[in-house]
Design an enzyme around this catalytic site. Structure first.
Site, mmCIF file in Angstrom:
data_model
loop_
_atom_site.group_PDB
_atom_site.id
_atom_site.type_symbol
_atom_site.label_atom_id
_atom_site.label_comp_id
_atom_site.label_asym_id
_atom_site.label_seq_id
_atom_site.Cartn_x
_atom_site.Cartn_y
_atom_site.Cartn_z
ATOM 1 N N ASP A 74 5.962 4.882 0.135
ATOM 2 C CA ASP A 74 5.093 3.774 -0.219
ATOM 3 C C ASP A 74 4.827 2.958 1.052
ATOM 4 O O ASP A 74 5.516 3.111 2.070
ATOM 5 C CB ASP A 74 5.802 2.919 -1.275
ATOM 6 C CG ASP A 74 5.010 1.698 -1.667
ATOM 7 O OD1 ASP A 74 3.814 1.833 -1.967
ATOM 8 O OD2 ASP A 74 5.593 0.586 -1.649
ATOM 9 N N ASP A 111 3.112 -0.975 1.285
ATOM 10 C CA ASP A 111 3.383 -2.405 1.213
ATOM 11 C C ASP A 111 4.768 -2.685 0.633
ATOM 12 O O ASP A 111 5.096 -2.239 -0.463
ATOM 13 C CB ASP A 111 2.327 -3.100 0.355
ATOM 14 C CG ASP A 111 0.944 -3.046 0.989
ATOM 15 O OD1 ASP A 111 0.851 -2.642 2.160
ATOM 16 O OD2 ASP A 111 -0.035 -3.402 0.314
ATOM 17 N N ASP A 143 9.526 0.627 -3.383
ATOM 18 C CA ASP A 143 10.138 -0.643 -3.785
ATOM 19 C C ASP A 143 9.670 -1.160 -5.131
ATOM 20 O O ASP A 143 10.135 -2.198 -5.584
ATOM 21 C CB ASP A 143 9.848 -1.710 -2.717
ATOM 22 C CG ASP A 143 8.384 -2.127 -2.711
ATOM 23 O OD1 ASP A 143 7.510 -1.243 -2.698
ATOM 24 O OD2 ASP A 143 8.119 -3.346 -2.731
#
Length: 273
Positions: A24, A26, A212
């Site tokens: 991922d 951001d 996250d």
């Protein structure tokens, strides 16, 4: 882009590679606030030195990913875009085809206004409003609006209203994924679907996934090793399948610093340095 994906899957070499990392962006490889990835550079250099693959897997559009992937030196690998609703082929600069996106926007216009107005999607926002929502630069906000498959947005209502909103969309074949900041709407595939196709093509000996947010969970659980990157801006993810036996790990450091440490630790564990 889907036609290009089929050609990519059919025509690519199936030579094995020791490792592919799916990540991922951001809040994971890129800092949540500053959009800086420099703390992860040592691990990125180590991966490049051993010819490991790094596949970006993000809610970002192809228009956003193409220059970022080039800057990171990862253009020879595919990238997963718009939360898995599309894929960017290696070295590719895809032709824009917004037919799916336009169909999605059309469905949204038919939802009762009392619910529709609680979803502030990118398509209904000016570039200036996208800047306010995301903290992106003006140029980056323009790229974020060049969508082909999915519509991210902020949910402004209650959980009960959200459930009713999603029930209407589900009846129209639209699925939803909750990311770090945005609720993302699309017609189907997610990050792990595209991850499986890439693994089938490259047949790596080992896989690592890092993320996250809730929309990363399936990708983390599908990898040989999944890494939950700490993010102080939200509640931590609940315990995941594979966590008890050590195949899901959690970092203490957040963002690219946690990413860097996790990759180095796993390279040591896999004896891949």
């Amino acid at each position: 882009m889907q036609c290009q994906l089929r050609r990519f899957i059919n025509d690519s070499m199936t030579a094995t590679t020791d490792l592919i990392v799916f990540t991922d962006l951001d809040g994971t490889l890129i800092d949540h606030d500053t959009y800086d990835w420099s703390p992860a550079q040592p691990a990125l250099s180590a991966l490049k030195g051993m010819s490991a693959g790094v596949v970006l897997a993000s809610s970002k559009t192809a228009a956003e990913i193409i220059p970022l992937r080039q800057t990171l030196g990862l253009h020879q690998w595919p990238a997963i875009v718009e939360n898995g609703a599309g894929i960017l082929s290696p070295n590719g600069a895809e032709t824009q085809d917004a037919s799916q996106y336009n169909e999605l926007l059309s469905i949204l216009t038919k939802i009762p206004p009392a619910l529709r107005d609680l979803f502030r999607g990118f398509g209904a926002c000016s570039p200036e409003q996208v800047i306010d929502m995301t903290g992106l630069t003006a140029k980056a906000a323009q790229l974020a609006k060049q969508r082909m498959f999915s519509e991210p947005g902020l949910w402004l209502g209650t959980d009960m209203q959200k459930a009713e909103f999603l029930k209407i969309l589900t009846a129209q074949g639209v699925t939803a994924q909750q990311g770090g900041r945005f609720l993302s709407l699309s017609f189907g595939t997610n990050k792990v679907d595209q991850m499986r196709r890439i693994i089938e093509t490259y047949r790596p000996k080992h896989t690592i996934a890092l993320g996250d947010a809730p929309n990363d969970v399936k990708m983390l659980e599908h990898a040989e090793f999944g890494v939950v990157i700490a993010n102080p801006h939200r509640s931590p993810l609940p315990p995941l399948t594979g966590e008890e036996d050590g195949h899901i790990l959690r970092t203490k450091a957040s963002g690219p610093m946690g990413w860097n440490m996790a990759i180095h630790d796993l390279l040591d564990r896999l004896e891949l340095h």
